[in-house]
Design a protein around this motif. Structure first.
Motif, PDB file in Angstrom:
ATOM      1  N   VAL A  48      24.083  -1.292  20.676  1.00  0.00           N
ATOM      2  CA  VAL A  48      23.172  -0.868  19.625  1.00  0.00           C
ATOM      3  C   VAL A  48      22.299  -2.059  19.262  1.00  0.00           C
ATOM      4  O   VAL A  48      22.655  -3.211  19.509  1.00  0.00           O
ATOM      5  N   PHE A  49      21.149  -1.775  18.688  1.00  0.00           N
ATOM      6  CA  PHE A  49      20.214  -2.835  18.319  1.00  0.00           C
ATOM      7  C   PHE A  49      19.297  -2.297  17.231  1.00  0.00           C
ATOM      8  O   PHE A  49      19.295  -1.095  16.922  1.00  0.00           O
ATOM      9  N   VAL A  50      18.523  -3.202  16.638  1.00  0.00           N
ATOM     10  CA  VAL A  50      17.592  -2.833  15.580  1.00  0.00           C
ATOM     11  C   VAL A  50      16.177  -2.833  16.152  1.00  0.00           C
ATOM     12  O   VAL A  50      15.809  -3.728  16.921  1.00  0.00           O
TER      13      VAL A  50
ATOM     14  N   PRO B 280      23.628  -4.199  12.611  1.00  0.00           N
ATOM     15  CA  PRO B 280      24.746  -3.324  12.981  1.00  0.00           C
ATOM     16  C   PRO B 280      25.945  -4.095  13.511  1.00  0.00           C
ATOM     17  O   PRO B 280      25.804  -5.132  14.161  1.00  0.00           O
ATOM     18  N   ALA B 281      27.135  -3.590  13.223  1.00  0.00           N
ATOM     19  CA  ALA B 281      28.381  -4.168  13.743  1.00  0.00           C
ATOM     20  C   ALA B 281      29.350  -3.034  14.047  1.00  0.00           C
ATOM     21  O   ALA B 281      29.622  -2.190  13.182  1.00  0.00           O
ATOM     22  N   TRP B 282      29.876  -3.006  15.270  1.00  0.00           N
ATOM     23  CA  TRP B 282      30.819  -1.971  15.691  1.00  0.00           C
ATOM     24  C   TRP B 282      32.198  -2.183  15.081  1.00  0.00           C
ATOM     25  O   TRP B 282      32.669  -3.318  14.949  1.00  0.00           O
ATOM     26  N   SER B 283      32.874  -1.097  14.770  1.00  0.00           N
ATOM     27  CA  SER B 283      34.303  -1.180  14.468  1.00  0.00           C
ATOM     28  C   SER B 283      35.052  -1.435  15.767  1.00  0.00           C
ATOM     29  O   SER B 283      34.576  -1.081  16.858  1.00  0.00           O
ATOM     30  N   PRO B 284      36.219  -2.057  15.712  1.00  0.00           N
ATOM     31  CA  PRO B 284      36.960  -2.378  16.950  1.00  0.00           C
ATOM     32  C   PRO B 284      37.314  -1.159  17.797  1.00  0.00           C
ATOM     33  O   PRO B 284      37.428  -1.265  19.019  1.00  0.00           O
TER      34      PRO B 284
ATOM     35  N   PRO C  44      27.506  -7.950   8.263  1.00  0.00           N
ATOM     36  CA  PRO C  44      28.938  -7.629   8.349  1.00  0.00           C
ATOM     37  C   PRO C  44      29.545  -7.936   9.706  1.00  0.00           C
ATOM     38  O   PRO C  44      28.864  -7.930  10.735  1.00  0.00           O
ATOM     39  N   SER C  45      30.846  -8.193   9.718  1.00  0.00           N
ATOM     40  CA  SER C  45      31.618  -8.369  10.953  1.00  0.00           C
ATOM     41  C   SER C  45      33.039  -7.867  10.694  1.00  0.00           C
ATOM     42  O   SER C  45      33.658  -8.221   9.687  1.00  0.00           O
TER      43      SER C  45
ATOM     44  N   SER D  57      18.866  -7.996  17.055  1.00  0.00           N
ATOM     45  CA  SER D  57      20.253  -7.759  16.617  1.00  0.00           C
ATOM     46  C   SER D  57      21.083  -6.916  17.585  1.00  0.00           C
ATOM     47  O   SER D  57      21.694  -5.914  17.192  1.00  0.00           O
ATOM     48  N   PRO D  58      21.163  -7.288  18.866  1.00  0.00           N
ATOM     49  CA  PRO D  58      22.003  -6.515  19.791  1.00  0.00           C
ATOM     50  C   PRO D  58      23.483  -6.643  19.454  1.00  0.00           C
ATOM     51  O   PRO D  58      23.941  -7.696  18.999  1.00  0.00           O
ATOM     52  N   ALA D  59      24.225  -5.557  19.653  1.00  0.00           N
ATOM     53  CA  ALA D  59      25.674  -5.556  19.422  1.00  0.00           C
ATOM     54  C   ALA D  59      26.322  -4.671  20.480  1.00  0.00           C
ATOM     55  O   ALA D  59      26.007  -3.479  20.571  1.00  0.00           O
ATOM     56  N   TRP D  60      27.205  -5.244  21.282  1.00  0.00           N
ATOM     57  CA  TRP D  60      27.874  -4.504  22.346  1.00  0.00           C
ATOM     58  C   TRP D  60      28.972  -3.605  21.801  1.00  0.00           C
ATOM     59  O   TRP D  60      29.711  -3.974  20.881  1.00  0.00           O
ATOM     60  N   LYS D  61      29.085  -2.442  22.401  1.00  0.00           N
ATOM     61  CA  LYS D  61      30.185  -1.545  22.058  1.00  0.00           C
ATOM     62  C   LYS D  61      31.501  -2.156  22.530  1.00  0.00           C
ATOM     63  O   LYS D  61      31.613  -2.611  23.674  1.00  0.00           O
ATOM     64  N   PRO D  62      32.522  -2.194  21.692  1.00  0.00           N
ATOM     65  CA  PRO D  62      33.817  -2.767  22.105  1.00  0.00           C
ATOM     66  C   PRO D  62      34.417  -2.028  23.293  1.00  0.00           C
ATOM     67  O   PRO D  62      34.196  -0.831  23.477  1.00  0.00           O
TER      68      PRO D  62
END
Length: 299
Positions: free
Chosen positions: A30-32, A73-77, A117-118, A288-293
């Protein structure tokens, strides 16, 4: 690094594509992006395909509340939820939504701005920033029990929880200086200590999946920002990128790739070879890239 041969670039594309699927409903990252006017969260595959906005709410981007609709954005584990910051109700607060963009609910509501958030690796807590200057806080993942993590007057930003849950990395700036270094602190607030000693601006820490290294952005090179990685004990500093200003590194679940933002695009780099692939167009103003766990189902 951007001058890799066509053959190497094709190989990098195959590697990136193999990281996961291309289904818009099951994104790898995900990203912004502000491509639609306001900042909102999008998903895409590891190869850059299937770029899709996760929420279709229409907002007025001429106001701060509408413009900063969804960021950080921040993924849940367990890869089921995404927490993010938003000014949709006035000041910046933390919200949570399902991975498909549905079921949004507010987690924090104070007179202060909350952001960055993290999640803890067990999914039970969230570390975030609050106030101005920013301070680190920890709360339960349902938004209750917020408490300050550290003491002192330093500004503290961009916390990142380690994969083993034992440390939180963050950027720290003492009052009266522009220098920002990376620090580590225990989740209970004990043993805060400096990780980098670069006398510049170091920011945006991201842990490798095995917790041995931390990627971050720093302006060591002639004032420009590049991505570097450093061992968790503060040794073995290594450059990852060289050239265009690069920020916001995010380590892939398999540890082979780091996604980052550069010039309005999301770029992915192979950690071993240095081969890069631009995943999104600069005109979209993406960040703001965030990889899916990996727990999400695609090793």
């Amino acid at each position: 690094m951007r001058a890799a041969s066509a053959l190497l670039a094709a190989g990098a594309l195959l590697v990136l594509t193999s990281c996961g699927g291309s289904d818009a409903s099951d994104p790898d990252l995900v990203f912004v992006s502000s491509r639609d006017g306001e900042y909102a969260i999008y998903g895409m595959s590891a190869s850059g395909g299937s770029q899709t906005r996760l929420t279709d709410v229409e907002v007025d981007s001429s106001t701060p509340q509408g413009l900063l609709f969804q960021t950080e954005p921040a993924w849940s584990p367990d890869a089921m939820r995404i927490v993010f910051s938003s000014k949709r109700s006035g000041n910046s607060a933390l919200y949570e939504m399902n991975a498909d963009g549905s079921g949004t609910r507010r987690l924090t509501s104070t007179k202060n701005d909350d952001g960055q958030p993290s999640w803890s690796p067990d999914g039970e807590r969230i570390v975030f920033t609050r106030g101005l200057p920013d301070r680190l806080f920890v709360m339960s993942s349902d938004g209750t029990g917020a408490r300050r993590l550290t003491n002192g007057q330093a500004a503290e930003t961009e916390p990142a929880w380690s994969p083993d849950g034992r440390w939180i990395a963050y950027a720290r700036r003492e009052p009266g200086t522009s220098i920002r270094e990376l620090w580590l602190v225990r989740p209970d607030g004990s043993n805060p200590h400096r990780l980098t000693k670069l006398d510049g601006i170091s920011e945006g820490p991201s842990w490798s999946p095995n917790g041995s290294r931390i990627a971050f952005a720093a302006n060591i090179r002639d004032g420009g920002f590049d991505i570097y990685s450093i061992a968790a004990d503060g040794n073995d500093l290594r450059p990852v990128t060289s050239g265009e200003d690069s920020f916001e590194p995010a380590w892939s679940p398999d540890g082979k790739t780091i996604a980052f933002s550069a010039g309005g695009s999301i770029v992915a780099i192979d950690v071993e070879t240095g081969d890069e692939k631009t995943l999104t167009e600069a005109k979209s103003n993406d960040s703001s890239p965030a990889w899916k766990p990996e727990q999400g189902g695609k090793p």
